[in-house]
Scaffold this active site. Structure first.
Site, PDB file in Angstrom:
ATOM      1  N   HIS A  16       0.839  -1.205   0.000  1.00  0.00           N
ATOM      2  CA  HIS A  16       0.000   0.000   0.000  1.00  0.00           C
ATOM      3  C   HIS A  16       0.872   1.252   0.000  1.00  0.00           C
ATOM      4  O   HIS A  16       1.316   1.716   1.053  1.00  0.00           O
ATOM      5  CB  HIS A  16      -0.914  -0.031   1.239  1.00  0.00           C
ATOM      6  N   HIS A  18       1.134   5.005  -2.206  1.00  0.00           N
ATOM      7  CA  HIS A  18       0.668   5.917  -3.265  1.00  0.00           C
ATOM      8  C   HIS A  18       1.903   6.522  -3.932  1.00  0.00           C
ATOM      9  O   HIS A  18       2.720   7.157  -3.255  1.00  0.00           O
ATOM     10  CB  HIS A  18      -0.198   7.022  -2.672  1.00  0.00           C
ATOM     11  N   HIS A 196      -9.753   1.547  -0.166  1.00  0.00           N
ATOM     12  CA  HIS A 196      -9.595   2.161   1.153  1.00  0.00           C
ATOM     13  C   HIS A 196     -10.951   2.151   1.852  1.00  0.00           C
ATOM     14  O   HIS A 196     -11.957   2.581   1.278  1.00  0.00           O
ATOM     15  CB  HIS A 196      -9.165   3.626   1.025  1.00  0.00           C
ATOM     16  N   GLU A 199     -10.650   3.606   7.384  1.00  0.00           N
ATOM     17  CA  GLU A 199      -9.588   4.492   7.896  1.00  0.00           C
ATOM     18  C   GLU A 199     -10.291   5.628   8.644  1.00  0.00           C
ATOM     19  O   GLU A 199      -9.935   5.961   9.767  1.00  0.00           O
ATOM     20  CB  GLU A 199      -8.742   5.040   6.731  1.00  0.00           C
ATOM     21  N   ASP A 278       1.948   6.991   2.457  1.00  0.00           N
ATOM     22  CA  ASP A 278       2.547   8.168   1.801  1.00  0.00           C
ATOM     23  C   ASP A 278       3.742   8.592   2.673  1.00  0.00           C
ATOM     24  O   ASP A 278       3.658   9.573   3.424  1.00  0.00           O
ATOM     25  CB  ASP A 278       1.537   9.325   1.737  1.00  0.00           C
TER      26      ASP A 278
END
Ligand code: HPA
Ligand code: ZN
Length: 332
Positions: A16, A18, A196, A199, A278
């Site tokens: 995972h 980005h 996603h 979250e 990220d």
């Protein structure tokens, strides 16, 4: 930070990440200078990305992406990101790629961007020993219509490199069922699926995502912990969670590391994996994630080996690639 050194060389599987979200701030500043793009205000005095909360994070993310203007920029970005990941022991990474950031969702433009990303990935594999696959990702807050276009683009470019379809962006906008059409189209094209959920949304968002989008993996999924019956369903169905604890702590999706549910989910039988999401936005790396898991939950070599085996099993790549990667994990 020093504790993370201990984990740097351990081979890791990351599911995972980005791609644009992994852009080092200095890389984005360099592009901004080259192209005279004004992105003032997205960095703090130390040169790191700065934002107030998740919604603002998405805005800063968009602003940073305005400096990525052509296939060549994505070629450089991909190389830089993979070099950094490899330096933290990552031997396989699955990266979310958004055609919306690569030519505005136009298929012909996307093909050029994809060729550049794929070429960089091949170069990185040779130079840094890291394998990459791409998950084409629709952006929720651009709406269901745009997600259908993204799914079409994904279906057209599905293959050895583009192996999955996903959904990111503002989770609380709309409901998972708004994206059923896009996920059905992606599935029919042979793509594996992740979204996603959980979250920011509650267990209902995770349950609806599984029911309406029929994904094999969930991005985050941590709020499932608030419904133990759902946790048991995740365990029984073998649904894999792409957990990003450092991201969750940094964005205040959880209070702190000790209260993060990753260990509780795992103890109840859920297949959990660990990723950075990220990394420069959350001041983390895969080595830091491992160090924090060791520190807060006493994870040791056997636990990390299991995390990586689970991730490799759940990876969206072909069996041959998995075998090759499994041999590298075992050697460690
Ligand atoms: N969450 C949701 N959407 C995103 C993220 C994230 O961490 N990064 C980029 N898009
Ligand atoms: Zn994410």
């Amino acid at each position: 930070m020093t504790a993370s050194l201990e984990f740097r060389d351990l081979p890791k599987i990351e599911l995972h990440l980005h791609l644009e979200g992994a852009a080092p701030p200095a890389f984005i500043r360099g592009l901004a200078r080259e192209k005279s793009v004004d992105i003032g205000g997205i960095f703090d005095e130390n040169g790191n990305y700065t934002y107030r909360d998740f919604d603002h994070f998405l805005k800063v993310y968009d602003a940073a992406c305005t400096t990525l203007q052509g296939p060549e920029d994505f070629h450089r970005l991909t190389l830089a990101v993979l070099e950094e990941s490899a330096s933290h022991g990552v031997i396989y990474t699955e990266s979310f790629l958004s055609p919306d950031f690569c030519g505005g969702g136009d298929l012909a433009a996307w093909r050029d961007y994809l060729a550049a990303i794929e070429a960089a990935a091949a170069e990185a594999e040779t130079r840094f020993g890291i394998t990459m696959r791409g998950i084409i990702t629709a952006i929720r807050h651009l709406g269901p219509d745009q997600s259908r276009n993204t799914a079409r683009v994904a279906a057209e470019t599905a293959g050895d490199f583009i192996t999955g379809f996903g959904l990111a962006g503002a989770e609380l906008m709309g409901r998972p069922g708004d994206y059923t059409y896009a996920f059905d189209a992606a599935r029919e094209a042979g793509l594996e699926l992740t979204a996603h959920a959980g979250e920011w949304g509650g267990p209902d968002m995770v349950a609806d995502t599984i029911r309406d989008l029929r994904v094999s993996r969930i991005g985050h999924g941590i709020n499932a912990i608030h419904d133990l019956a759902l946790v048991d369903v995740l365990a029984e169905t073998g649904t894999v969670l792409e957990v990003c604890p450092g991201s969750n702590v940094f964005l205040n999706a959880v209070k702190d590391w000790p209260s993060h549910p990753i260990a509780r989910l795992r103890d109840r039988g859920v297949k959990v994996t660990v990723s950075t999401d990220d990394p420069p936005y959350f001041l983390t790396t895969m080595s830091d994630e491992y160090a924090n898991l060791a520190r807060h939950f006493a994870f040791g070599p056997d636990d990390f080996a299991e995390l990586n085996r689970t991730a490799l099993d759940a990876a969206f790549c072909d069996a041959k690639t998995k075998e090759r990667l499994a041999a590298r994990l075992e050697k460690a």
